[in-house]
Scaffold this active site. Structure first.
Site, PDB file in Angstrom:
ATOM      1  N   LYS A 190      43.336  90.474  63.475  1.00  0.00           N
ATOM      2  CA  LYS A 190      43.868  90.153  64.797  1.00  0.00           C
ATOM      3  C   LYS A 190      44.689  91.345  65.265  1.00  0.00           C
ATOM      4  CE  LYS A 190      47.634  88.641  66.531  1.00  0.00           C
ATOM      5  NZ  LYS A 190      47.663  89.320  67.858  1.00  0.00           N
ATOM      6  N   GLY A 243      54.685  94.194  61.509  1.00  0.00           N
ATOM      7  CA  GLY A 243      55.355  93.831  62.750  1.00  0.00           C
ATOM      8  C   GLY A 243      56.827  93.576  62.530  1.00  0.00           C
ATOM      9  N   GLU A 265      54.793  94.449  56.122  1.00  0.00           N
ATOM     10  CA  GLU A 265      55.340  95.758  56.501  1.00  0.00           C
ATOM     11  C   GLU A 265      56.110  95.535  57.796  1.00  0.00           C
ATOM     12  OE1 GLU A 265      55.168  98.470  54.741  1.00  0.00           O
ATOM     13  OE2 GLU A 265      53.780  97.729  53.210  1.00  0.00           O
ATOM     14  N   CYS A 299      58.461 102.353  63.281  1.00  0.00           N
ATOM     15  CA  CYS A 299      59.408 101.534  62.514  1.00  0.00           C
ATOM     16  C   CYS A 299      60.229 102.353  61.529  1.00  0.00           C
ATOM     17  CB  CYS A 299      58.670 100.410  61.795  1.00  0.00           C
ATOM     18  SG  CYS A 299      57.305 100.955  60.759  1.00  0.00           S
ATOM     19  N   GLU A 399      67.216  97.028  65.417  1.00  0.00           N
ATOM     20  CA  GLU A 399      66.050  97.868  65.715  1.00  0.00           C
ATOM     21  C   GLU A 399      65.720  97.784  67.208  1.00  0.00           C
ATOM     22  OE1 GLU A 399      61.688  98.789  63.832  1.00  0.00           O
ATOM     23  OE2 GLU A 399      62.217  96.684  64.133  1.00  0.00           O
TER      24      GLU A 399
END
Length: 500
Positions: A190, A243, A265, A299, A399
């Site tokens: 996906k 994500g 992750e 990230c 973040e």
């Protein structure tokens, strides 16, 4: 159609505007069970590029059945056979790498020079790395047990599920599915509904390269409709999610109910610890380049710069100068070093963080240049920014996923370590110093899956990459450990004193 069309190759335009955008299930481009669609936007202009269908439980069920049906034949192939097919896939991508780079640049909003120079070639190298590693992997490991003929046999899991975000859709696709495929698993992917185009193009090339129908399946849709259905599906034997930490928790909970191994992750808030003995100008330029890469939507990027007090002011001056020289522009322009953010929603998120951070006392040290107002009015552009203030400021602690760095001062090594570890995340940090003994000592004390020395965003095949704390669990990417992560262990033993 996009205002950037004139910059694209005819084959890119044909894919964007003429080819059907549907799910890839069992080797067929399948329409949705209903007529729900979503627009895919050019972040540089805000214009719709194309539309894609929004799938749901029915499409996920079909894709998992297709992966189940293809698994016996794919897993039964020898590692050499699978390796040859994966190399054919890599060849097909290489042949179309200019088209794929344009698709990735347009869809994500990233600078074309980065898509061409890093994303596509590094992704191709990933497929080849795992195709080759499959040939030398150990599938049977002898066990030294008295009076036993015993071994650990490593076997494929079966259908594996993958959910990816929108910042590096091509690389995250191949980084994750290449080891799974090389190890003999089939997959259901996906991609992000925001950036699905390079996944569709790449997986279409896999089919043309000779990979059997049903080995790779793609279901388009949002997290609620497709992501949740995939994570909860009882037919999935291994799950991987890349994500946000918040969504990762939900994925892990869903997998836990089915006792399905899950690899996560997740996000990061990386620190760069800069000691006084560095080349100030060179270090500042490298950290600015890392901050603005992919418009800060990385990230593992260093977004907390912890600088020794004696050189802090000089470092800020050099970083400000470097920031001013970053060329912001449309993604397909070859002059662009930093494109727009990927979506309007994310633009609002980043701007919201900046506003909240300033209300909490953050001070702007420097801002980069932006496009002229007329050129940027429809796109999702933002200035790169350097801030300072309290370590508890939202812009320092959370973040942002944009080109925003927060600067802090330190006097002594122990203070720098404490500041760097003052985070719920643990993905990637860097230490900058000419004293390599000190640099290694500090790197060992920083709590993260990856700590780099005199560089940031360091990737190489064979170099493990993963996170701890809120940044992830369950393995990483790009290394032998990743390959073995997609093989389950089973013990096979025979007592030597048994009859026969």
């Amino acid at each position: 159609m996009s205002n950037q069309d004139s910059a694209m190759a005819p084959e890119t335009l044909s894919f964007l505007y003429e080819s059907r955008k549907t799910h890839l299930i069992g080797g067929h481009w399948a329409d949705c069970k209903d007529e729900k669609t979503a627009g895919v936007f050019d972040p540089s202009t805000g214009e719709v590029i194309t539309t894609v269908p929004l799938g749901g439980q029915a499409e996920v069920d079909d894709a998992v059945r297709a992966a189940q049906g293809a698994f016996p034949d794919w897993s039964a192939k020898s590692p050499k056979e699978r390796s040859m097919l994966l190399h054919c896939w890599a060849d097909a991508i290489e042949e179309k790498q200019n088209v794929l780079a344009e698709i990735e640049s347009l869809d994500v909003g990233k600078a074309l020079i980065n898509a061409e120079g890093f994303d596509v070639p590094f992704g191709v190298a990933c497929i080849r790395y795992f195709a080759d590693f499959a040939l030398k992997a150990r599938y049977d490991v002898p066990l030294s047990v008295p009076h036993m003929d015993a071994r650990t046999h490593r076997a494929s899991y079966g259908p594996c599920g993958f959910i990816f975000p929108w910042n590096f859709p091509f690389d995250l696709l191949v980084w994750n599915i290449s080891p799974a495929l090389a190890a003999g698993n089939t997959i259901v992917v996906k991609p992000s509904v925001v950036t699905p185009l390079s996944t569709l193009y790449t997986c279409g090339l896999a089919e043309k390269a000779g990979i059997s129908p049903g080995v790779i399946n793609v279901v388009l849709g949002d997290g609620k409709g497709v992501g949740t259905a995939l994570a909860k599906h009882s037919g999935i034997r291994r799950m991987s999610f890349t994500g946000s930490s918040a969504v990762g928790r939900g994925i892990a909970e869903s997998c836990g109910r089915n006792l399905v191994p899950c690899k996560l992750e997740l996000g990061g808030k990386g620190a760069a610890v800069v000691f006084e003995d560095v080349d100030i100008e060179d270090t500042a330029q490298k950290l600015v380049a890392a901050l603005t890469l992919n418009t800060g939507q990385v990230c593992c990027t260093a977004t907390r710069w912890i600088v020794q007090e004696s050189v802090y002011d000089r470092f800020v001056d050099k970083a400000s100068d470097a920031l001013q020289r970053i060329k912001v522009g449309p993604s397909l322009s070859r002059e662009t070093q930093m494109g727009p953010l990927t979506s309007k929603a994310h633009l609002e998120t980043v701007l919201g963080y900046l506003e909240r951070g300033k209300r909490q006392g953050a001070v702007v040290l420097a801002e980069g240049e932006l496009l002229e107002k007329e050129a940027a009015s429809s796109g999702y552009f933002v200035k790169p920014v350097l801030l300072t203030g309290s370590e508890n400021n939202s812009c320092c602690a959370e973040e942002i996923f944009g080109p925003v760095a927060f600067l802090l001062r330190f006097s002594h090594e122990s203070e720098a370590v404490e500041l760097a570890n003052h985070s719920e995340y643990g993905l990637a940090n860097s230490v900058w110093s000419r004293d390599l003994v000190r640099a290694n000592r500090v790197a060992e004390r920083l709590v993260a899956g990856n700590n780099w020395i005199n560089a940031h965003n360091v990737f190489a095949y064979g170099l493990p990459y993963g996170g701890v704390r809120l940044s992830g669990m369950g393995g990483g990417v790009n290394s032998p450990e990743t390959f073995y992560d997609y093989l389950r262990n089973q013990t096979i033993a025979r007592p030597l004193d048994a009859a026969g």
